[in-house]
Enzyme design. Structure first.
Site, PDB file in Angstrom:
ATOM      1  N   LEU A   8       0.125  -1.265  -0.118  1.00 35.51           N
ATOM      2  CA  LEU A   8      -0.308  -0.211  -0.264  1.00 35.51           C
ATOM      3  C   LEU A   8       1.037   1.656  -0.153  1.00 35.51           C
ATOM      4  O   LEU A   8       0.790   1.984   0.959  1.00 35.51           O
ATOM      5  CB  LEU A   8      -0.930   0.588   1.205  1.00 35.51           C
ATOM      6  N   GLY A   9       1.369   1.246  -1.007  1.00 34.07           N
ATOM      7  CA  GLY A   9       2.371   2.096  -1.337  1.00 34.07           C
ATOM      8  C   GLY A   9       1.811   3.025  -1.820  1.00 34.07           C
ATOM      9  O   GLY A   9       0.811   3.819  -2.209  1.00 34.07           O
ATOM     10  N   ARG A  10       3.152   4.288  -2.242  1.00 35.68           N
ATOM     11  CA  ARG A  10       1.943   5.374  -2.926  1.00 35.68           C
ATOM     12  C   ARG A  10       1.182   4.815  -4.134  1.00 35.68           C
ATOM     13  O   ARG A  10       0.420   5.485  -4.310  1.00 35.68           O
ATOM     14  CB  ARG A  10       3.349   6.142  -3.916  1.00 35.68           C
ATOM     15  N   ARG A  31       3.363  -4.345   5.320  1.00 36.33           N
ATOM     16  CA  ARG A  31       3.534  -4.132   6.736  1.00 36.33           C
ATOM     17  C   ARG A  31       3.388  -3.189   8.066  1.00 36.33           C
ATOM     18  O   ARG A  31       3.721  -3.168   9.163  1.00 36.33           O
ATOM     19  CB  ARG A  31       4.842  -4.583   6.588  1.00 36.33           C
ATOM     20  N   ASN A  94       6.626  -3.449 -11.033  1.00 34.88           N
ATOM     21  CA  ASN A  94       8.147  -3.303 -12.201  1.00 34.88           C
ATOM     22  C   ASN A  94       8.933  -4.032 -12.516  1.00 34.88           C
ATOM     23  O   ASN A  94      10.540  -3.981 -12.037  1.00 34.88           O
ATOM     24  CB  ASN A  94       9.125  -1.643 -11.952  1.00 34.88           C
ATOM     25  N   SER A 120       2.176   2.703 -15.708  1.00 34.87           N
ATOM     26  CA  SER A 120       2.132   3.551 -15.443  1.00 34.87           C
ATOM     27  C   SER A 120       0.390   5.144 -15.080  1.00 34.87           C
ATOM     28  O   SER A 120      -0.040   4.362 -15.440  1.00 34.87           O
ATOM     29  CB  SER A 120       2.455   4.072 -16.836  1.00 34.87           C
ATOM     30  N   LYS A 188       6.321  -2.507 -20.425  1.00 41.96           N
ATOM     31  CA  LYS A 188       6.418  -1.180 -19.611  1.00 41.96           C
ATOM     32  C   LYS A 188       7.984  -0.390 -19.555  1.00 41.96           C
ATOM     33  O   LYS A 188       8.057  -0.621 -19.335  1.00 41.96           O
ATOM     34  CB  LYS A 188       5.674  -2.395 -18.198  1.00 41.96           C
ATOM     35  N   GLU A 195      11.070   6.865 -21.404  1.00 43.72           N
ATOM     36  CA  GLU A 195      10.439   7.615 -20.422  1.00 43.72           C
ATOM     37  C   GLU A 195      12.257   8.242 -19.426  1.00 43.72           C
ATOM     38  O   GLU A 195      12.050   9.200 -19.538  1.00 43.72           O
ATOM     39  CB  GLU A 195       9.762   7.459 -18.829  1.00 43.72           C
ATOM     40  N   TYR A 196      13.241   7.813 -19.618  1.00 41.02           N
ATOM     41  CA  TYR A 196      14.304   8.097 -19.912  1.00 41.02           C
ATOM     42  C   TYR A 196      14.943   8.860 -20.439  1.00 41.02           C
ATOM     43  O   TYR A 196      15.247   9.672 -20.214  1.00 41.02           O
ATOM     44  CB  TYR A 196      14.944   7.336 -19.349  1.00 41.02           C
TER      45      TYR A 196
END
Length: 340
Positions: A8-10, A31, A94, A120, A188, A195-196
């Site tokens: 449940l990160g960003r 966690r 990723n 993305s 992806k 993207e880089y």
């Protein structure tokens, strides 16, 4: 549908919120107990452990992993023994596509289904939606379609590609089944490699504009400094925030990345919040490896990856060697850091 979310990160937390807002039921675990409480406050069902999450899901279960690539295998090792035949595990992080091929085979041997989803959208995905590039068995992907459709941005106000109305499929909605295991993360991977390159192009171009006033300053006159032959050619002080803004309007280089660049330059014209140390999470490297092994030239993407290494000081020793060699063959002394 019902979906279990691990991580449940960003992005994971906002994906849960987006699904919950349209009627799906999410059982969430992380966690960090505070992260679980936060999404539970928005309607998700909280799970206090992997065992608890599995018990709260109806069969056949669908469980989405939104964790760093480095811990996917460890998470699967803890999770697989708790699942039943026919359950589905989705990796939306990723991961390296080669790992997906292995995991797909390993889970199939246990009569479990594995789906890899390159996702993305970043922190904007809650409102904008998430572009999804999907790999796995056709039937399994079709079963999960309501989840993908809800997470996707949909057509929105993006103009249709001429002739696209004659082509079936979900690409216009913002999600696509790209092929068997690994296909989603392969697409992806290349997406992030591009993207880089795009980010590097904007950064380098705007940096040239920033340096366009070099003729207004003073330069040392010595054997170590290249003379500026025509300083009168470089006496511009460009308002970079305004340049980025005008490029957003009808320019061929307009893009969402440029939109975000304009926001940053307006908020902080000198970007004092940032040190210039740019991380890479793996996809750019893997893109270049795939380019090498498939003999697909990728000079721009390769250079953009190396630029990230340079930003982290990975070339410091090489630069010291250059300085040492100049001293040895010509007695050249280093100029102070920051000198032109």
């Amino acid at each position: 549908m019902q979906l279990g979310m691990i991580g449940l990160g960003r992005m994971g937390a906002n994906m849960v919120r987006r699904l919950q807002k349209t009627g799906h039921e999410c059982v969430a675990f992380d966690r960090n107990a505070e992260s679980v409480k936060a999404v539970a406050a928005d309607g998700a069902t909280a799970a206090v452990s992997l065992d608890d999450l599995v018990k709260k899901l109806e069969k056949p279960r669908a469980i989405w992993l939104m964790v760093p690539a480095a811990v996917v295998d460890a998470t699967l090792g803890q999770l697989i023994g708790k699942l039943d035949a026919g359950d589905i595990v989705i990796d939306g992080g990723n991961s390296y596509y080669i790992d997906d091929i292995r995991r797909g085979k390993d889970l199939a041997a246990k009569k479990l289904h594995y789906v890899d989803v390159g996702t993305s959208g970043g922190v904007w995905g809650l409102e904008r939606g998430y572009c999804q590039m999907i790999g796995g068995e056709k039937e399994t992907v079709e079963h999960l379609d309501p989840i993908f459709k809800t997470l996707a941005p949909g057509r929105g106000d993006v103009s249709r590609t001429p002739g696209r109305e004659k082509v079936p499929g979900t690409a216009e909605e913002g999600y696509l089944h790209c092929g068997p295991s690994g296909a989603g993360h392969f697409v992806k991977m290349v997406h992030n490699g591009i993207e880089y390159g795009l980010m590097a192009a904007y950064a380098e171009g705007l940096n040239i504009l920033k340096h366009a006033n070099v003729g207004s300053g003073t330069r040392e006159v010595d054997a170590e400094t290249t003379p500026l032959r025509n300083p009168e050619h470089y006496r511009y002080d460009f308002p970079l925030a305004d340049v980025a803004e005008v490029w957003r309007r009808g320019s061929v280089v307009a893009s969402w990345l440029l939109d975000l660049t304009a926001i940053s330059l307006l908020e902080q014209p000198s970007l004092e919040r940032f040190s210039g140390r740019v991380s890479d999470s793996g996809e750019g490297r893997w893109t270049i490896l795939a380019a090498i092994e498939s003999t697909a030239p990728a000079p721009v993407l390769t250079a953009s990856l190396y630029q990230r290494f340079i930003s982290r000081g990975e070339d410091d020793f090489a630069a010291k060697l250059l300085s040492a060699m100049r001293f040895q063959f010509g007695g050249h002394l280093e100029k102070a850091a920051g000198a032109k």
